[in-house]
Design a protein around this motif. Structure first.
Motif, PDB file in Angstrom:
ATOM      1  N   LYS A   1       9.262   9.337 -10.467  1.00 42.90           N
ATOM      2  CA  LYS A   1       9.273   8.731  -9.124  1.00 42.90           C
ATOM      3  C   LYS A   1       9.772   7.288  -9.158  1.00 42.90           C
ATOM      4  O   LYS A   1       9.236   6.460  -9.887  1.00 42.90           O
ATOM      5  CB  LYS A   1       7.845   8.777  -8.562  1.00 42.90           C
ATOM      6  CG  LYS A   1       7.664   8.044  -7.234  1.00 42.90           C
ATOM      7  CD  LYS A   1       6.332   8.397  -6.598  1.00 42.90           C
ATOM      8  CE  LYS A   1       6.010   7.477  -5.436  1.00 42.90           C
ATOM      9  NZ  LYS A   1       4.821   7.899  -4.689  1.00 42.90           N
TER      10      LYS A   1
ATOM     11  N   LYS B   1       0.441   5.899  -0.016  1.00 44.35           N
ATOM     12  CA  LYS B   1      -0.273   6.999   0.639  1.00 44.35           C
ATOM     13  C   LYS B   1      -1.716   7.064   0.150  1.00 44.35           C
ATOM     14  O   LYS B   1      -1.996   6.711  -1.004  1.00 44.35           O
ATOM     15  CB  LYS B   1       0.451   8.293   0.242  1.00 44.35           C
ATOM     16  CG  LYS B   1       0.634   9.268   1.367  1.00 44.35           C
ATOM     17  CD  LYS B   1       1.466  10.432   0.884  1.00 44.35           C
ATOM     18  CE  LYS B   1       0.633  11.692   0.885  1.00 44.35           C
ATOM     19  NZ  LYS B   1       1.376  12.852   0.399  1.00 44.35           N
TER      20      LYS B   1
ATOM     21  N   ARG C   1       0.824  -1.212   0.000  1.00 44.31           N
ATOM     22  CA  ARG C   1       0.000   0.000   0.000  1.00 44.31           C
ATOM     23  C   ARG C   1       0.858   1.263   0.000  1.00 44.31           C
ATOM     24  O   ARG C   1       1.982   1.275   0.477  1.00 44.31           O
ATOM     25  CB  ARG C   1      -0.983   0.011   1.156  1.00 44.31           C
ATOM     26  CG  ARG C   1      -0.359  -0.093   2.535  1.00 44.31           C
ATOM     27  CD  ARG C   1      -1.463  -0.033   3.598  1.00 44.31           C
ATOM     28  NE  ARG C   1      -0.956  -0.070   4.943  1.00 44.31           N
ATOM     29  CZ  ARG C   1      -0.866  -1.166   5.686  1.00 44.31           C
ATOM     30  NH1 ARG C   1      -1.240  -2.329   5.215  1.00 44.31           N
ATOM     31  NH2 ARG C   1      -0.410  -1.092   6.927  1.00 44.31           N
TER      32      ARG C   1
END
Ligand code: BTN
Length: 233
Positions: free
Chosen positions: A104, A37, A35
């Motif tokens: 990212k 944010k 998981r």
């Protein structure tokens, strides 16, 4: 200081770490329910990437919970830089991402274990592969190899642990100011125009600074806005 537990497959290292005492690092080859944010999924089915969680005690008064995201970003950056000789375009993106060449490759997730007074820091690093861009992602993903940075995940982990131990001791002893400066050295778009997505609105302005709590300070048309949490995009 840290006890390292290596596991093959877990739901999420964020959950499994709760079975171990504080100062543990859980490393998994795969996560079935990784998981990120805001309940976003962190796709983790490639054993060639790094999925880790660390637990630290949250009692120290010098240390605000959010400092650990700044600490982790700086440690990821310095671990990678220490393993290569060439100059790379690596940046910390407020509050909890690390970018290479503007994309990212690393996300950081902080959770609290309130029962045991722990902070759990989850770090995902795309070392050799990354998921496709999907709508929910605010930033284009990448992996280190694709950006020409060829290092083994085990090497990153080893450096990460060493530097994390050193810097977290420094944070406990000296507080946040040195870390704030260190993080700002790598800050993505510092001094430039940024857009920040909050829950129900968007703020635009110049990224001025982060303050002593780690709050983002941006200069908007209406003056300085202090932003506690959001996503720069
Ligand atoms: C984000 O960018 O939203 C944060 C992503 C954090 C992912 C890491 S992978 C290891 C740890 N276990 C999880 O389920 N999430 C974190």
């Amino acid at each position: 200081m840290f006890n390292i537990i290596n596991l093959k497959e877990v739901t999420s290292t964020m959950d499994v770490i709760k079975n171990y005492p504080v100062n543990t690092i859980v490393v998994a080859d795969r996560q079935t329910k990784g998981r990120g944010k805001n309940d976003r999924e962190w796709i983790s089915n490639e054993s060639e990437n790094l999925y880790i969680s660390l637990s630290v005690e949250s009692k120290n008064k010098n240390v605000n919970y959010s400092y650990y995201t700044f600490l982790s970003s700086v440690v990821v950056i310095e671990a990678i830089k220490s393993l290569i000789t060439e100059d790379i375009n690596i940046k910390s993106k407020w509050p909890n991402d690390v970018l290479v060449n503007g994309k990212k490759f690393c996300g950081i997730l902080l959770e609290r274990d309130l029962q045991r007074n722990f902070i759990v820091i989850g770090i995902g690093i795309n070392v050799n592969s990354h998921p496709e861009l999907i709508d929910k992602m605010l930033f284009k993903p990448t992996n280190l190899l694709e950006e020409g940075i060829s290092i083994k995940k085990e090497e990153i982990l080893e450096k990460f642990v060493n530097i994390f131990e050193e810097y977290s001791n420094r944070l406990l002893n000296e507080g946040f100011e040195w870390l704030r400066k260190e993080w700002l050295k790598y800050a993505y778009n510092l001094g430039k125009e940024i857009n920040v997505k909050l829950k129900d609105l968007q703020v635009n302005g110049i990224f001025e600074d982060i303050d002593k709590d780690g709050t983002l300070l941006i200069m908007t048309e209406a003056g300085i806005a202090k932003i506690l949490s959001g996503d720069i995009f």
